[in-house]
Motif scaffolding. Structure first.
Motif, PDB file in Angstrom:
ATOM      1  N   VAL A   9     -16.134-100.988  50.717  1.00  0.00           N
ATOM      2  CA  VAL A   9     -14.849-100.300  50.730  1.00  0.00           C
ATOM      3  C   VAL A   9     -15.036 -98.959  50.043  1.00  0.00           C
ATOM      4  O   VAL A   9     -15.601 -98.877  48.944  1.00  0.00           O
ATOM      5  N   VAL A  10     -14.600 -97.898  50.709  1.00  0.00           N
ATOM      6  CA  VAL A  10     -14.773 -96.548  50.175  1.00  0.00           C
ATOM      7  C   VAL A  10     -13.403 -95.910  49.998  1.00  0.00           C
ATOM      8  O   VAL A  10     -12.638 -95.780  50.964  1.00  0.00           O
ATOM      9  N   HIS A  26     -14.807 -97.978  59.859  1.00  0.00           N
ATOM     10  CA  HIS A  26     -15.773 -96.999  60.373  1.00  0.00           C
ATOM     11  C   HIS A  26     -17.093 -97.696  60.684  1.00  0.00           C
ATOM     12  O   HIS A  26     -17.766 -98.214  59.797  1.00  0.00           O
ATOM     13  N   LEU A  27     -17.439 -97.697  61.974  1.00  0.00           N
ATOM     14  CA  LEU A  27     -18.725 -98.201  62.436  1.00  0.00           C
ATOM     15  C   LEU A  27     -19.493 -97.057  63.081  1.00  0.00           C
ATOM     16  O   LEU A  27     -18.896 -96.095  63.581  1.00  0.00           O
ATOM     17  N   SER A  28     -20.804 -97.166  63.086  1.00  0.00           N
ATOM     18  CA  SER A  28     -21.609 -96.135  63.717  1.00  0.00           C
ATOM     19  C   SER A  28     -22.972 -96.688  64.082  1.00  0.00           C
ATOM     20  O   SER A  28     -23.429 -97.691  63.511  1.00  0.00           O
ATOM     21  N   ASP A  29     -23.608 -96.052  65.055  1.00  0.00           N
ATOM     22  CA  ASP A  29     -25.014 -96.322  65.375  1.00  0.00           C
ATOM     23  C   ASP A  29     -25.317 -97.818  65.498  1.00  0.00           C
ATOM     24  O   ASP A  29     -26.193 -98.350  64.815  1.00  0.00           O
ATOM     25  N   LEU A  30     -24.596 -98.473  66.392  1.00  0.00           N
ATOM     26  CA  LEU A  30     -24.853 -99.900  66.627  1.00  0.00           C
ATOM     27  C   LEU A  30     -26.211-100.114  67.299  1.00  0.00           C
ATOM     28  O   LEU A  30     -26.860-101.134  67.088  1.00  0.00           O
ATOM     29  N   HIS A  31     -26.609 -99.169  68.117  1.00  0.00           N
ATOM     30  CA  HIS A  31     -27.914 -99.214  68.809  1.00  0.00           C
ATOM     31  C   HIS A  31     -28.161-100.574  69.467  1.00  0.00           C
ATOM     32  O   HIS A  31     -29.201-101.215  69.252  1.00  0.00           O
ATOM     33  N   ILE A  32     -27.214-101.001  70.269  1.00  0.00           N
ATOM     34  CA  ILE A  32     -27.350-102.281  70.981  1.00  0.00           C
ATOM     35  C   ILE A  32     -28.427-102.138  72.058  1.00  0.00           C
ATOM     36  O   ILE A  32     -28.365-101.244  72.910  1.00  0.00           O
ATOM     37  N   PHE A  47     -16.280-110.567  61.975  1.00  0.00           N
ATOM     38  CA  PHE A  47     -16.209-110.064  60.602  1.00  0.00           C
ATOM     39  C   PHE A  47     -15.190-108.930  60.504  1.00  0.00           C
ATOM     40  O   PHE A  47     -14.340-108.913  59.601  1.00  0.00           O
ATOM     41  N   CYS A  48     -15.269-107.985  61.419  1.00  0.00           N
ATOM     42  CA  CYS A  48     -14.367-106.840  61.385  1.00  0.00           C
ATOM     43  C   CYS A  48     -12.917-107.258  61.625  1.00  0.00           C
ATOM     44  O   CYS A  48     -11.994-106.715  60.996  1.00  0.00           O
ATOM     45  N   ASN A  49     -12.709-108.225  62.501  1.00  0.00           N
ATOM     46  CA  ASN A  49     -11.339-108.653  62.814  1.00  0.00           C
ATOM     47  C   ASN A  49     -10.691-109.420  61.670  1.00  0.00           C
ATOM     48  O   ASN A  49      -9.469-109.630  61.681  1.00  0.00           O
ATOM     49  N   ASN A  50     -11.467-109.832  60.706  1.00  0.00           N
ATOM     50  CA  ASN A  50     -10.913-110.473  59.507  1.00  0.00           C
ATOM     51  C   ASN A  50     -10.552-109.470  58.423  1.00  0.00           C
ATOM     52  O   ASN A  50     -10.048-109.852  57.371  1.00  0.00           O
ATOM     53  N   LEU A  51     -10.810-108.197  58.693  1.00  0.00           N
ATOM     54  CA  LEU A  51     -10.456-107.138  57.754  1.00  0.00           C
ATOM     55  C   LEU A  51      -9.086-106.573  58.105  1.00  0.00           C
ATOM     56  O   LEU A  51      -8.628-106.672  59.245  1.00  0.00           O
ATOM     57  N   GLU A  52      -8.442-105.961  57.137  1.00  0.00           N
ATOM     58  CA  GLU A  52      -7.165-105.300  57.365  1.00  0.00           C
ATOM     59  C   GLU A  52      -7.406-103.800  57.504  1.00  0.00           C
ATOM     60  O   GLU A  52      -7.859-103.153  56.560  1.00  0.00           O
ATOM     61  N   ILE A 230     -21.086-101.437  57.256  1.00  0.00           N
ATOM     62  CA  ILE A 230     -19.754-101.611  57.826  1.00  0.00           C
ATOM     63  C   ILE A 230     -18.794-101.101  56.757  1.00  0.00           C
ATOM     64  O   ILE A 230     -18.758-101.652  55.658  1.00  0.00           O
ATOM     65  N   SER A 231     -18.047-100.054  57.044  1.00  0.00           N
ATOM     66  CA  SER A 231     -17.230 -99.443  55.998  1.00  0.00           C
ATOM     67  C   SER A 231     -15.741 -99.489  56.306  1.00  0.00           C
ATOM     68  O   SER A 231     -15.327 -99.215  57.436  1.00  0.00           O
ATOM     69  N   LEU A 232     -14.984 -99.829  55.292  1.00  0.00           N
ATOM     70  CA  LEU A 232     -13.535 -99.739  55.347  1.00  0.00           C
ATOM     71  C   LEU A 232     -13.125 -98.572  54.455  1.00  0.00           C
ATOM     72  O   LEU A 232     -13.314 -98.617  53.237  1.00  0.00           O
ATOM     73  N   LEU A 233     -12.621 -97.529  55.075  1.00  0.00           N
ATOM     74  CA  LEU A 233     -12.251 -96.320  54.350  1.00  0.00           C
ATOM     75  C   LEU A 233     -10.769 -96.365  53.994  1.00  0.00           C
ATOM     76  O   LEU A 233      -9.924 -96.520  54.876  1.00  0.00           O
ATOM     77  N   LYS A 234     -10.473 -96.244  52.713  1.00  0.00           N
ATOM     78  CA  LYS A 234      -9.083 -96.244  52.247  1.00  0.00           C
ATOM     79  C   LYS A 234      -8.746 -94.851  51.734  1.00  0.00           C
ATOM     80  O   LYS A 234      -9.404 -94.335  50.830  1.00  0.00           O
ATOM     81  N   LEU A 235      -7.718 -94.245  52.319  1.00  0.00           N
ATOM     82  CA  LEU A 235      -7.342 -92.894  51.933  1.00  0.00           C
ATOM     83  C   LEU A 235      -6.298 -92.936  50.818  1.00  0.00           C
ATOM     84  O   LEU A 235      -5.296 -93.633  50.924  1.00  0.00           O
ATOM     85  N   ILE A 236      -6.578 -92.195  49.769  1.00  0.00           N
ATOM     86  CA  ILE A 236      -5.689 -92.127  48.616  1.00  0.00           C
ATOM     87  C   ILE A 236      -5.394 -90.672  48.311  1.00  0.00           C
ATOM     88  O   ILE A 236      -6.210 -89.786  48.572  1.00  0.00           O
ATOM     89  N   THR A 237      -4.214 -90.409  47.775  1.00  0.00           N
ATOM     90  CA  THR A 237      -3.824 -89.051  47.469  1.00  0.00           C
ATOM     91  C   THR A 237      -4.635 -88.514  46.311  1.00  0.00           C
ATOM     92  O   THR A 237      -4.814 -89.179  45.279  1.00  0.00           O
ATOM     93  N   LYS A 238      -5.133 -87.313  46.480  1.00  0.00           N
ATOM     94  CA  LYS A 238      -5.935 -86.663  45.447  1.00  0.00           C
ATOM     95  C   LYS A 238      -5.092 -86.442  44.207  1.00  0.00           C
ATOM     96  O   LYS A 238      -3.976 -85.915  44.269  1.00  0.00           O
TER      97      LYS A 238
END
Length: 241
Positions: A9-10, A26-32, A47-52, A230-238
Motif C-alpha cells: 500500500v502506497v 496499479h498493475l504493470s508489466d504482467l508479461h504473460i 487476490f486483486c478482487n479481494n482488495l478495496e 501489486i500496488s494499492l495507491l491511496k491518495l491523501i491531501t498534502k
C-alpha cells in the motif's frame, strides 16, 4: 510465494482535495507468455478482487507472446472487478496490440484517449499515451492533446515508460512501469542510465510519479533486489506546513 509478499500500500500526497481517499489498484508489466499458467493469472485476479479500490490501471506490457497462445489467461484477466484502464507497452505493440484489445473485452483502452471519471460527485480527468516505441508501428502519439487535457484539475496520466514524466507535469499523478525496478541487481544501474526513475514514488513540482516494478519478468524468470509488485495507491491531501 504468496502474493501477499508482492503487495504493498502506497500513500501518495496530492494537492487537490477532490482526490482525497481515492484508491487505485496499479498493475504493470504482467508479461504473460506461454509459460504463464492460467492458475497464476487466476490467483492474481482473485487476490486483486479481494482488495478495496475505486478503479484499476495497467501500465503496459500485458503480453510477452502472440495472443493466440494465451487467450485463456487473458480471458481470466477480464474478471478483474471495477473499471480497468490500460495503455500499450512496447511488448504489447511487438506481439500484437490489436489482437490484445480484442481479448480484453472488459478493459478500457487509453492510448491517446481522455476520459472524465466521476468520483464522489467530482470529475477526475484521466489520459493515456501509447508507448514511445509506437512510432516504429506507425502509431502517432497525440502528446499535445494529452498535455492540454491534463491541465484540467484533478488529472491523472498513465503511460508505459517513466521517460514520459515531462508530459505529466500539469497533472496530479503519473503512473507508469517498464523498468521492472531493474529486475536483477546490478542491472538497476543500467536502467537508470536510460530512465529518469527506477521504481517507487517521486515528486516533481505538484506531480506525484509512481513507477511500478511490474508483476512479470522479462528475458529470464528471475528477480533479485527488485520484487514483483501489486500496488494499492491511496491518495491523501498534502499537508500544509
Amino acid at each position: 510465494m504468496s502474493l501477499d509478499n508482492y503487495f504493498q500500500v502506497v500513500n501518495i500526497e496530492i494537492e487537490d482535495k477532490k482526490l482525497e481517499n481515492l484508491k487505485i489498484l496499479h498493475l504493470s508489466d504482467l508479461h504473460i507468455n506461454k509459460k504463464t499458467s492460467e492458475k497464476k493469472i487466476l490467483e492474481l485476479v482473485d487476490f486483486c478482487n479481494n482488495l478495496e479500490f475505486d478503479f484499476c490501471v495497467i501500465t503496459g506490457d500485458i503480453i510477452d507472446t502472440k495472443v493466440k497462445f494465451i487467450k485463456k489467461q487473458l480471458e481470466i484477466l477480464n474478471f478483474l472487478k471495477k473499471e480497468v484502464f490500460y495503455i500499450s507497452g512496447n511488448h504489447d505493440l511487438f506481439y500484437g496490440l490489436e489482437d490484445l484489445k480484442k481479448e480484453l473485452t472488459n478493459f478500457i483502452f487509453m492510448d491517446n484517449k481522455t476520459l472524465k471519471i466521476n468520483y464522489k460527485n467530482e470529475i477526475i480527468h484521466l489520459a493515456g499515451l501509447p508507448d514511445r516505441f509506437s512510432k516504429f508501428f506507425k502509431i502517432k502519439r497525440e502528446e499535445k492533446k494529452i498535455k492540454e487535457f491534463l491541465q484540467n484539475s484533478p488529472s491523472i496520466f498513465i503511460s508505459h515508460q517513466p521517460k514520459d514524466y515531462k508530459i505529466a507535469l500539469n497533472s496530479n499523478l503519473f503512473l507508469c512501469g517498464h523498468t521492472h525496478g531493474g529486475q536483477i541487481y546490478p542491472f538497476h544501474y543500467l536502467v537508470r542510465l536510460v530512465q529518469p526513475f527506477l521504481a517507487g514514488l517521486f515528486y516533481k513540482n505538484k506531480t506525484a510519479i509512481y513507477v511500478n516494478k511490474g508483476f512479470g519478468t522479462w528475458g529470464v524468470d528471475f528477480r533479485f533486489k527488485a520484487n514483483a509488485e501489486i500496488s494499492l495507491l491511496k491518495l491523501i491531501t498534502k499537508s500544509v506546513e
